[in-house]
Design a protein around this motif. Structure first.
Motif, PDB file in Angstrom:
ATOM      1  N   GLN A 255      11.480  -6.865  32.723  1.00 33.90           N
ATOM      2  CA  GLN A 255      10.234  -6.279  32.253  1.00 33.90           C
ATOM      3  C   GLN A 255       9.038  -6.816  33.051  1.00 33.90           C
ATOM      4  N   ALA A 256       9.034  -8.116  33.314  1.00 35.84           N
ATOM      5  CA  ALA A 256       7.920  -8.734  34.035  1.00 35.84           C
ATOM      6  C   ALA A 256       7.840  -8.231  35.471  1.00 35.84           C
ATOM      7  N   LEU A 257       8.969  -7.945  36.071  1.00 37.03           N
ATOM      8  CA  LEU A 257       9.005  -7.516  37.468  1.00 37.03           C
ATOM      9  C   LEU A 257       9.096  -5.999  37.628  1.00 37.03           C
ATOM     10  N   ALA A 258       8.962  -5.256  36.549  1.00 36.25           N
ATOM     11  CA  ALA A 258       9.136  -3.798  36.598  1.00 36.25           C
ATOM     12  C   ALA A 258       8.136  -3.132  37.530  1.00 36.25           C
ATOM     13  N   ASN A 259       6.917  -3.605  37.625  1.00 39.93           N
ATOM     14  CA  ASN A 259       5.902  -2.971  38.473  1.00 39.93           C
ATOM     15  C   ASN A 259       5.744  -3.632  39.831  1.00 39.93           C
ATOM     16  N   ALA A 260       6.590  -4.589  40.153  1.00 41.22           N
ATOM     17  CA  ALA A 260       6.495  -5.275  41.440  1.00 41.22           C
ATOM     18  C   ALA A 260       6.900  -4.313  42.550  1.00 41.22           C
ATOM     19  N   PRO A 261       6.121  -4.253  43.651  1.00 40.80           N
ATOM     20  CA  PRO A 261       6.478  -3.347  44.740  1.00 40.80           C
ATOM     21  C   PRO A 261       7.798  -3.731  45.406  1.00 40.80           C
ATOM     22  N   GLU A 262       8.052  -5.020  45.526  1.00 36.73           N
ATOM     23  CA  GLU A 262       9.321  -5.511  46.060  1.00 36.73           C
ATOM     24  C   GLU A 262       9.720  -6.722  45.249  1.00 36.73           C
ATOM     25  N   ARG A 263      10.985  -6.931  45.119  1.00 32.71           N
ATOM     26  CA  ARG A 263      11.418  -8.103  44.365  1.00 32.71           C
ATOM     27  C   ARG A 263      12.715  -8.655  44.927  1.00 32.71           C
ATOM     28  N   GLU A 264      12.898  -9.929  44.623  1.00 36.17           N
ATOM     29  CA  GLU A 264      14.148 -10.593  44.967  1.00 36.17           C
ATOM     30  C   GLU A 264      14.916 -10.758  43.666  1.00 36.17           C
ATOM     31  N   ALA A 265      16.013 -11.474  43.707  1.00 36.49           N
ATOM     32  CA  ALA A 265      16.853 -11.629  42.522  1.00 36.49           C
ATOM     33  C   ALA A 265      16.096 -12.295  41.364  1.00 36.49           C
ATOM     34  N   ASP A 266      15.237 -13.260  41.682  1.00 32.85           N
ATOM     35  CA  ASP A 266      14.607 -14.013  40.592  1.00 32.85           C
ATOM     36  C   ASP A 266      13.080 -13.977  40.627  1.00 32.85           C
ATOM     37  N   GLY A 267      12.470 -13.055  41.363  1.00 41.38           N
ATOM     38  CA  GLY A 267      11.005 -13.044  41.385  1.00 41.38           C
ATOM     39  C   GLY A 267      10.437 -12.026  42.347  1.00 41.38           C
TER      40      GLY A 267
ATOM     41  N   VAL B 182     -17.725 -26.026  16.300  1.00 36.05           N
ATOM     42  CA  VAL B 182     -16.573 -26.846  16.676  1.00 36.05           C
ATOM     43  C   VAL B 182     -15.504 -25.923  17.237  1.00 36.05           C
ATOM     44  N   ASN B 183     -14.613 -26.473  18.031  1.00 39.89           N
ATOM     45  CA  ASN B 183     -13.505 -25.690  18.553  1.00 39.89           C
ATOM     46  C   ASN B 183     -12.543 -25.330  17.435  1.00 39.89           C
ATOM     47  N   VAL B 184     -12.036 -24.133  17.484  1.00 44.51           N
ATOM     48  CA  VAL B 184     -11.051 -23.691  16.506  1.00 44.51           C
ATOM     49  C   VAL B 184      -9.741 -23.519  17.257  1.00 44.51           C
ATOM     50  N   PHE B 185      -8.785 -24.351  16.914  1.00 43.34           N
ATOM     51  CA  PHE B 185      -7.489 -24.291  17.576  1.00 43.34           C
ATOM     52  C   PHE B 185      -6.470 -23.688  16.621  1.00 43.34           C
ATOM     53  N   ARG B 186      -5.563 -22.906  17.159  1.00 45.59           N
ATOM     54  CA  ARG B 186      -4.498 -22.357  16.339  1.00 45.59           C
ATOM     55  C   ARG B 186      -3.210 -23.096  16.674  1.00 45.59           C
ATOM     56  N   ASP B 187      -2.307 -23.086  15.741  1.00 42.88           N
ATOM     57  CA  ASP B 187      -1.006 -23.701  15.979  1.00 42.88           C
ATOM     58  C   ASP B 187      -0.238 -22.878  16.992  1.00 42.88           C
ATOM     59  N   ASP B 188       0.520 -23.554  17.858  1.00 42.81           N
ATOM     60  CA  ASP B 188       1.374 -22.855  18.797  1.00 42.81           C
ATOM     61  C   ASP B 188       2.549 -22.251  18.038  1.00 42.81           C
ATOM     62  N   VAL B 189       2.795 -20.998  18.301  1.00 42.40           N
ATOM     63  CA  VAL B 189       3.895 -20.306  17.645  1.00 42.40           C
ATOM     64  C   VAL B 189       4.805 -19.752  18.731  1.00 42.40           C
ATOM     65  N   VAL B 190       6.082 -20.052  18.626  1.00 43.92           N
ATOM     66  CA  VAL B 190       7.051 -19.528  19.580  1.00 43.92           C
ATOM     67  C   VAL B 190       7.279 -18.070  19.241  1.00 43.92           C
ATOM     68  N   ARG B 191       7.171 -17.217  20.261  1.00 47.99           N
ATOM     69  CA  ARG B 191       7.415 -15.800  20.035  1.00 47.99           C
ATOM     70  C   ARG B 191       8.124 -15.209  21.243  1.00 47.99           C
ATOM     71  N   ARG B 192       8.632 -14.018  21.076  1.00 45.99           N
ATOM     72  CA  ARG B 192       9.376 -13.355  22.120  1.00 45.99           C
ATOM     73  C   ARG B 192       8.450 -13.012  23.281  1.00 45.99           C
ATOM     74  N   SER B 193       8.932 -13.202  24.500  1.00 47.42           N
ATOM     75  CA  SER B 193       8.142 -12.842  25.674  1.00 47.42           C
ATOM     76  C   SER B 193       8.905 -11.813  26.498  1.00 47.42           C
ATOM     77  N   LEU B 194       8.336 -11.422  27.629  1.00 43.17           N
ATOM     78  CA  LEU B 194       8.964 -10.428  28.486  1.00 43.17           C
ATOM     79  C   LEU B 194      10.236 -10.969  29.121  1.00 43.17           C
ATOM     80  N   THR B 195      11.164 -10.083  29.327  1.00 42.11           N
ATOM     81  CA  THR B 195      12.352 -10.456  30.094  1.00 42.11           C
ATOM     82  C   THR B 195      11.963 -10.447  31.568  1.00 42.11           C
ATOM     83  N   VAL B 196      12.805 -10.984  32.415  1.00 38.60           N
ATOM     84  CA  VAL B 196      12.529 -10.996  33.849  1.00 38.60           C
ATOM     85  C   VAL B 196      12.406  -9.560  34.357  1.00 38.60           C
TER      86      VAL B 196
END
Length: 95
Positions: free
Chosen positions: A75-87, A59-73
């Motif tokens: 941090q997420a865009l740190a390796n982007a070769p080029e970026r704009e203000a929001d992406g 049977v499928n085993v599902f886990r409860d969704d847990v809210v947790r900390r994610s990357l800041t903008v």
């Protein structure tokens, strides 16, 4: 059931696949073996057998969704070769 080389070539053409003469012969033999096996399976009476999705009882085993900390903008865009203000900034590919 016997699959001919001509039938393999026809299916390959419809699928836009290039096959060599050796591959055509090999596929004809393999497909014939598969269809022969399916014919063998069709001989069994399965009228009273319930359809199953798995024979192992898994049977499928599902886990409860847990809210947790994610990357800041930043941090997420740190390796982007080029970026704009929001992406990410990507080059236009459609003229």
């Amino acid at each position: 059931m016997q699959i001919t080389k001509h039938e393999v070539e026809k299916v390959a053409k419809l699928a836009r696949l290039e096959v060599t003469a050796a591959e055509t012969e090999m596929f004809a033999k393999q497909l014939s073996q598969i269809l022969t096996h399916v014919e063998q399976l069709n001989r069994y009476d399965t009228a009273g057998v319930e359809p199953t999705s798995t024979v192992l009882g898994q049977v499928n085993v599902f886990r409860d969704d847990v809210v947790r900390r994610s990357l800041t903008v930043d941090q997420a865009l740190a390796n982007a070769p080029e970026r704009e203000a929001d992406g990410f900034c990507v080059p236009k590919i459609i003229e």
